[in-house]
Design a protein around this motif. Structure first.
Motif, PDB file in Angstrom:
ATOM      1  N   LYS A  77      -2.093   4.933   7.010  1.00  0.00           N
ATOM      2  CA  LYS A  77      -0.749   4.894   7.569  1.00  0.00           C
ATOM      3  C   LYS A  77       0.310   4.727   6.475  1.00  0.00           C
ATOM      4  O   LYS A  77       1.392   5.320   6.531  1.00  0.00           O
ATOM      5  N   ARG A  78      -0.002   3.942   5.458  1.00  0.00           N
ATOM      6  CA  ARG A  78       0.957   3.685   4.388  1.00  0.00           C
ATOM      7  C   ARG A  78       0.994   4.794   3.342  1.00  0.00           C
ATOM      8  O   ARG A  78       2.007   4.983   2.675  1.00  0.00           O
ATOM      9  N   HIS A  79      -0.113   5.533   3.192  1.00  0.00           N
ATOM     10  CA  HIS A  79      -0.199   6.513   2.108  1.00  0.00           C
ATOM     11  C   HIS A  79       0.635   7.751   2.424  1.00  0.00           C
ATOM     12  O   HIS A  79       0.526   8.332   3.501  1.00  0.00           O
ATOM     13  N   LYS A  80       1.480   8.139   1.512  1.00  0.00           N
ATOM     14  CA  LYS A  80       2.301   9.346   1.645  1.00  0.00           C
ATOM     15  C   LYS A  80       1.983  10.284   0.483  1.00  0.00           C
ATOM     16  O   LYS A  80       2.025   9.887  -0.675  1.00  0.00           O
ATOM     17  N   TRP A  81       1.673  11.558   0.830  1.00  0.00           N
ATOM     18  CA  TRP A  81       1.341  12.554  -0.195  1.00  0.00           C
ATOM     19  C   TRP A  81       2.599  12.913  -0.981  1.00  0.00           C
ATOM     20  O   TRP A  81       3.701  12.912  -0.445  1.00  0.00           O
ATOM     21  N   ASN A  82       2.395  13.217  -2.239  1.00  0.00           N
ATOM     22  CA  ASN A  82       3.517  13.571  -3.100  1.00  0.00           C
ATOM     23  C   ASN A  82       4.216  14.825  -2.564  1.00  0.00           C
ATOM     24  O   ASN A  82       3.622  15.896  -2.435  1.00  0.00           O
ATOM     25  N   GLU A  83       5.510  14.690  -2.219  1.00  0.00           N
ATOM     26  CA  GLU A  83       6.237  15.793  -1.598  1.00  0.00           C
ATOM     27  C   GLU A  83       6.435  16.980  -2.536  1.00  0.00           C
ATOM     28  O   GLU A  83       6.573  18.117  -2.086  1.00  0.00           O
ATOM     29  N   ARG A  84       6.458  16.748  -3.826  1.00  0.00           N
ATOM     30  CA  ARG A  84       6.679  17.852  -4.774  1.00  0.00           C
ATOM     31  C   ARG A  84       5.448  18.726  -4.948  1.00  0.00           C
ATOM     32  O   ARG A  84       5.499  19.767  -5.595  1.00  0.00           O
ATOM     33  N   ALA A  85       4.326  18.309  -4.354  1.00  0.00           N
ATOM     34  CA  ALA A  85       3.091  19.077  -4.517  1.00  0.00           C
ATOM     35  C   ALA A  85       3.213  20.468  -3.898  1.00  0.00           C
ATOM     36  O   ALA A  85       2.662  21.447  -4.420  1.00  0.00           O
ATOM     37  N   GLU A  86       3.935  20.587  -2.785  1.00  0.00           N
ATOM     38  CA  GLU A  86       4.035  21.876  -2.100  1.00  0.00           C
ATOM     39  C   GLU A  86       4.759  22.912  -2.960  1.00  0.00           C
ATOM     40  O   GLU A  86       4.372  24.084  -2.982  1.00  0.00           O
ATOM     41  N   ASP A  87       5.809  22.508  -3.653  1.00  0.00           N
ATOM     42  CA  ASP A  87       6.587  23.472  -4.453  1.00  0.00           C
ATOM     43  C   ASP A  87       5.752  24.068  -5.577  1.00  0.00           C
ATOM     44  O   ASP A  87       5.743  25.283  -5.795  1.00  0.00           O
ATOM     45  N   SER A  88       5.051  23.223  -6.308  1.00  0.00           N
ATOM     46  CA  SER A  88       4.219  23.741  -7.403  1.00  0.00           C
ATOM     47  C   SER A  88       3.056  24.559  -6.863  1.00  0.00           C
ATOM     48  O   SER A  88       2.656  25.573  -7.450  1.00  0.00           O
ATOM     49  N   LEU A  89       2.534  24.150  -5.705  1.00  0.00           N
ATOM     50  CA  LEU A  89       1.414  24.871  -5.115  1.00  0.00           C
ATOM     51  C   LEU A  89       1.847  26.257  -4.624  1.00  0.00           C
ATOM     52  O   LEU A  89       1.094  27.240  -4.732  1.00  0.00           O
TER      53      LEU A  89
ATOM     54  N   ASN B 169      -2.883   1.266  -2.548  1.00  0.00           N
ATOM     55  CA  ASN B 169      -2.519   0.920  -1.176  1.00  0.00           C
ATOM     56  C   ASN B 169      -3.559   0.028  -0.522  1.00  0.00           C
ATOM     57  O   ASN B 169      -3.225  -0.886   0.240  1.00  0.00           O
ATOM     58  N   VAL B 170      -4.825   0.295  -0.805  1.00  0.00           N
ATOM     59  CA  VAL B 170      -5.901  -0.539  -0.258  1.00  0.00           C
ATOM     60  C   VAL B 170      -5.753  -1.982  -0.741  1.00  0.00           C
ATOM     61  O   VAL B 170      -5.887  -2.938   0.033  1.00  0.00           O
ATOM     62  N   LYS B 171      -5.474  -2.146  -2.022  1.00  0.00           N
ATOM     63  CA  LYS B 171      -5.294  -3.497  -2.570  1.00  0.00           C
ATOM     64  C   LYS B 171      -4.113  -4.206  -1.914  1.00  0.00           C
ATOM     65  O   LYS B 171      -4.194  -5.401  -1.599  1.00  0.00           O
ATOM     66  N   GLU B 172      -3.025  -3.470  -1.698  1.00  0.00           N
ATOM     67  CA  GLU B 172      -1.854  -4.074  -1.050  1.00  0.00           C
ATOM     68  C   GLU B 172      -2.173  -4.478   0.386  1.00  0.00           C
ATOM     69  O   GLU B 172      -1.763  -5.550   0.838  1.00  0.00           O
ATOM     70  N   VAL B 173      -2.899  -3.632   1.102  1.00  0.00           N
ATOM     71  CA  VAL B 173      -3.277  -3.963   2.480  1.00  0.00           C
ATOM     72  C   VAL B 173      -4.164  -5.206   2.510  1.00  0.00           C
ATOM     73  O   VAL B 173      -3.980  -6.103   3.346  1.00  0.00           O
ATOM     74  N   LEU B 174      -5.125  -5.271   1.596  1.00  0.00           N
ATOM     75  CA  LEU B 174      -6.007  -6.437   1.546  1.00  0.00           C
ATOM     76  C   LEU B 174      -5.235  -7.710   1.216  1.00  0.00           C
ATOM     77  O   LEU B 174      -5.528  -8.785   1.764  1.00  0.00           O
ATOM     78  N   GLU B 175      -4.265  -7.606   0.322  1.00  0.00           N
ATOM     79  CA  GLU B 175      -3.446  -8.781  -0.005  1.00  0.00           C
ATOM     80  C   GLU B 175      -2.631  -9.234   1.207  1.00  0.00           C
ATOM     81  O   GLU B 175      -2.509 -10.431   1.469  1.00  0.00           O
ATOM     82  N   ASP B 176      -2.102  -8.276   1.958  1.00  0.00           N
ATOM     83  CA  ASP B 176      -1.342  -8.631   3.161  1.00  0.00           C
ATOM     84  C   ASP B 176      -2.241  -9.274   4.214  1.00  0.00           C
ATOM     85  O   ASP B 176      -1.864 -10.258   4.857  1.00  0.00           O
ATOM     86  N   PHE B 177      -3.427  -8.710   4.390  1.00  0.00           N
ATOM     87  CA  PHE B 177      -4.373  -9.272   5.361  1.00  0.00           C
ATOM     88  C   PHE B 177      -4.819 -10.673   4.942  1.00  0.00           C
ATOM     89  O   PHE B 177      -5.051 -11.536   5.790  1.00  0.00           O
ATOM     90  N   ALA B 178      -4.950 -10.892   3.635  1.00  0.00           N
ATOM     91  CA  ALA B 178      -5.400 -12.200   3.142  1.00  0.00           C
ATOM     92  C   ALA B 178      -4.403 -13.298   3.494  1.00  0.00           C
ATOM     93  O   ALA B 178      -4.785 -14.452   3.704  1.00  0.00           O
ATOM     94  N   GLU B 179      -3.112 -12.946   3.567  1.00  0.00           N
ATOM     95  CA  GLU B 179      -2.080 -13.930   3.883  1.00  0.00           C
ATOM     96  C   GLU B 179      -1.840 -14.066   5.380  1.00  0.00           C
ATOM     97  O   GLU B 179      -1.114 -14.967   5.806  1.00  0.00           O
ATOM     98  N   ASP B 180      -2.433 -13.176   6.166  1.00  0.00           N
ATOM     99  CA  ASP B 180      -2.220 -13.186   7.619  1.00  0.00           C
ATOM    100  C   ASP B 180      -3.459 -13.763   8.301  1.00  0.00           C
ATOM    101  O   ASP B 180      -4.438 -13.057   8.540  1.00  0.00           O
TER     102      ASP B 180
END
Length: 854
Positions: A604-616, A803-814
């Protein structure tokens, strides 16, 4: 006159017995007046004794001046246990107090009463002066000890140790079941009865939010009072200290309490069961733990949740049903006693009144407004309410101005009771008034209950621990006792290892997956919108022109976006595979819910690099514009790719035709199945259309209107009525099958056409432009897969890991999230074991400290 202090050593801190090391006692004694001067200050006990003898027939035996004098001398020893004396006096006072008998010599009685009152006030002033000096002395000693002048090792305060036990117990047993029977002082009362004001007078600081008639206490507030050199407050989960001598810190503390209360209240509710834990330290504070509860209400007003009244009752009952809880029942003296709600509730929870202390507030207003002062006496004696109590007190907590200081309120309270008719007419006793005497009595009762119940509570938890350990050994003999936090750390390491595994996926595997998935996603568009329309044109020039136009449109609008979607979905699939893949015997399904939640939140948090389409898009344009097949191997690969694609489409088309016309004669014979009426019509139409194709093998893709009419008439001649739309629909599938078979035959002819391709098909009837098209598509797929793979391995996998590390850190505090995701009997049993062990250890440490202090 000074009693033996041997029985009171338990309540005196260690350093008091070491005052000779800290204070020059001899110097202090020299500063005191000598015995002769002190004797002049003392009353003439012989005259008082004669007066008492003459009043023996008039005064009830319950009012004993000698007991008053001894009580005053006890209070001189503030280094000992003043609360015990105050509370003992309360026990003796209200049961035996009676009115004076009528006598003829009224003037003599009045004269003696005035003399007794003057003596009492004289001693009261002496006591107040000595108390003030003692308070300053204790503050000085505590400050020196805190600064480290003496190297004696500081121990944690006894009341702080006890408060920690209660905090752990509240987490372990939030519903107040049989586990938690440890004492605390539960403050209950009707809304706006003055509960908060009484607590603030005991804590000697205006620490609670205030409102005019509005409900301010929205959740239980646990206040731990202890003695310290500085008057400060702090929350259990915060290191910030609020200086209670500074108005800005007091305002910040009140604001923080209000914010915490509002945050604890769930949406749609008015009050909360979540407890706010606060510690207050200061010179001269009585050591105890109080819990301020929301005020009991009789009516739910607008803006409140419909169940507010019942929720407050349930919270109050939950705290009061603890058999060792001391109930501090607050009653507003300025309103009619019949309007009280809380007294009935208290009498239900403690019918014998063995642990209830009744406090009448706003006595100044009561004395002014009540027509019959005897009514106040009835309340204090417990005769007006059916509720029984261990002791009765009357207090004044200010004039109703929220900006009043504690010192001004104390002065006003003392001045009021000195001039009050309630004392002068003996309706109230001196030991039953002021919040100071109240706090001494409550503290004394609190510690008495603690000493009587704490060891029994420790034994109960010892038995509980044994039962839990036995249950664990029987159910999970080969597993370690990991609580929820330890399990989360273990799951966290596993998840991070699985994410790292993504970097170990080979480039070949990534490209194969990407190329296969991308072709599955775009093959329909390529066949239906590019190849078939171009292949059905008149000549090769038109074919190439049509293909170029459609390929450019496709690349400009759809292809790059579709390729990025495929890459992101491929990364998700690989990530999910690593997260959910069973690890054989080492797999622990207790982590499955947590891993699923981490995976979903990361995606849900991961967003693909938007500039990838132009070069592709540029890369795909260049790949599709290239028509130069370099060798025979690439030519054969393109033919193979085209044959697989067309065969797959032919198989799908034949399946559609079979569904339209029904089973053939072989299936009908072997499986005893028949055709429907519509399938018979479709089959007749199919046969007629196949004849049309046999007559004209170069027939275009669409039927002319006259051909539709001819087919319909031929079918009607055989007795088959058919709709023109059904004829066209059937024709589309029949022609499609015929075209695909022809294209496959053409592929076979083009196997040896690479030589003619190199000569640009000059002097040759063979044209293989469709093979070149499929080569261009195949090459575009390979280049796109390679580009996406590089972006995946170089950028997106690392970003996903972050992103996985950030999610785990958030879950650890919740903690709520962990409770929701790590569930099951095994987790709960390990959690209970950990908490019971911790509670038992802290209880044993507290009991040891209690014995040492005693």
């Amino acid at each position: 006159m000074i009693p033996d202090l041997e029985d009171y050593k338990w309540i005196v801190p260690d350093f008091i017995w070491e005052l000779d090391e800290l204070v020059d006692i001899e110097k202090l004694l020299k500063a005191l007046p000598d015995a002769d001067d002190l004797a002049k200050l003392m009353p003439d006990f012989e005259k008082i004794g004669e007066s008492l003898a003459s009043l023996k027939g008039f005064l009830s035996p319950g009012y004993n001046l000698v007991s008053e004098v001894i009580g005053a001398s006890d209070l001189l020893l503030l280094l000992g246990s003043p609360g015990e004396t105050a509370f003992r006096a309360t026990d003796q006072g209200y049961d035996n107090d009676k009115q004076f008998k009528k006598v003829s010599d009224k003037e003599k009685i009045d004269q003696l009463q005035e003399e007794l009152l003057r003596t009492q006030l004289k001693y009261q002033r002496m006591l107040e002066r000595l108390e003030k000096e003692n308070k300053e002395l204790r503050k000085l000693v505590l400050q020196r000890d805190e600064k480290g002048i003496h190297q004696r090792k500081l121990k944690k305060s006894l009341i702080d140790m006890y408060s920690e036990v209660l905090d752990i117990l509240s987490d372990y047993d939030a519903s107040y079941n049989t586990q938690d029977h440890l004492p605390r002082v539960v403050v209950v009362g009707d809304q706006s009865a003055g509960k908060t004001s009484v607590l603030e007078m005991i804590a000697q600081a205006r620490i609670f939010p205030r409102g005019s008639g509005e409900m301010m206490t929205r959740s239980p507030v646990k206040v731990t009072l202890s003695e310290g050199p500085h008057h400060v407050a702090l929350f259990k989960d915060s290191s910030r200290e609020f200086d209670l001598t500074k108005e800005e810190d007091l305002a910040a503390l009140r604001n923080e309490i209000e914010i915490r209360m509002r945050n604890s209240v769930k949406e749609g509710c008015t009050v909360s069961t979540e407890t706010i834990s606060l510690s207050v330290k200061g010179p001269g504070l009585q050591r105890m733990v109080l819990v301020d509860l929301p005020g009991v209400i009789s009516t739910v007003t607008s803006g409140m949740a419909p169940d507010t009244k019942e929720t407050i009752f349930s919270i109050s009952k939950a705290y009061m049903q603890n058999p060792n809880a001391i109930i501090l029942c607050i009653q507003d003296g300025s309103v009619d006693a019949e309007r009280s709600i809380v007294t009935d509730l208290v009498s239900q929870m403690d019918p014998q009144g063995k642990r209830t202390i009744f406090v009448l507030t706003k006595v100044d207003l009561a004395e002014k407004n009540v027509a019959s002062p005897n009514r106040i006496q009835q309340i204090i004696e417990g005769k007006l309410f059916p509720m029984k109590a261990l002791g009765y007190f009357a207090v004044v907590t200010g004039k109703g101005n929220s900006s009043e200081s504690i010192e001004s309120i104390k002065e006003y309270e003392e001045e009021f009771f000195q001039n009050s008719k309630l004392l002068k007419t003996s309706m109230l006793k001196a030991h039953q008034v002021t919040t100071k005497n109240l706090s001494l009595a409550v503290s004394d009762c609190f510690w008495k209950m603690v000493r009587e119940s704490v060891e029994q509570q420790a034994d109960a938890f010892k038995a509980t621990r044994f039962n839990l350990e036995t249950e664990w050994k029987n159910n999970y003999p080969r597993l370690r006792e990991l609580d929820r936090n330890e399990l989360f750390e273990k799951a966290k390491n596993e998840i991070l290892d699985e994410v790292i595994s993504l970097t170990q996926v080979t480039p070949k595997h990534w490209e194969e997956m990407l190329e296969k998935t991308l072709w599955e996603r775009v093959s329909t568009h390529v066949i239906e919108n590019i190849y078939l329309p171009a292949a059905q044109t008149a000549n090769s020039g038109t074919f190439n022109t049509t293909v170029d136009i459609k390929l450019k449109q496709w690349t400009d609008k759809q292809l790059p976006n579709k390729a990025v979607e495929v890459a992101w979905e491929t990364l998700q699939e690989e990530f999910s595979r690593f997260m959910t893949e069973k690890k054989g015997k080492e797999h622990d399904d207790i982590f499955d819910k947590l891993k699923q939640a981490v995976k979903e939140e990361t995606i849900k948090r991961h967003k693909w690099n938007e500039r990838a389409e132009d070069s592709l898009r540029v890369i795909q344009h260049n790949a599709l514009e290239d028509r130069s097949i370099s060798d025979k191997q690439q030519w054969d690969a393109a033919i193979h790719f085209m044959e697989e694609t067309l065969q797959s489409r032919l198989k799908d088309t034949e399946s559609v035709i079979e569904d339209m016309v029904g089973p053939d004669w072989k299936k009908r014979w072997l499986h005893w199945v028949g055709r429907t009426k519509e399938q018979n019509i479709r089959n007749e139409t199919k046969n007629e259309l196949e004849k049309l194709i046999k007559c004209n093998e170069d027939h275009p893709a669409y039927l002319a209107n006259d051909e539709v009419t001819t087919v319909r008439k031929n079918l009607e001649a055989r007795g088959v009525a058919v709709d023109p739309c059904l004829i066209k629909d059937t024709w589309h599938q029949i022609y499609r099958r015929y075209f695909l078979k022809s294209a496959l035959n053409h592929c076979n002819l083009c196997r040896r056409g690479f030589y003619y391709y190199q000569r640009h098909f000059v002097d040759s009837e063979l044209e293989c432009n469709d093979i070149v098209l499929f080569w261009r598509i195949q090459r575009m797929l390979a280049i796109t897969a390679n580009t996406l793979r590089q972006q995946l391995t170089n950028t997106e996998v690392r970003r996903l890991e972050k992103n996985v590390k950030e999610v785990l850190e958030d879950f650890a505090e919740d903690n709520e999230k962990k409770v929701m995701l790590l569930t099951g009997k095994r987790v709960q049993l390990a959690e209970d074991l950990k908490k019971v062990r911790e509670i038992q250890e802290k209880l044993e440490a507290f009991i040891e400290a209690l014995h040492q202090e005693k």
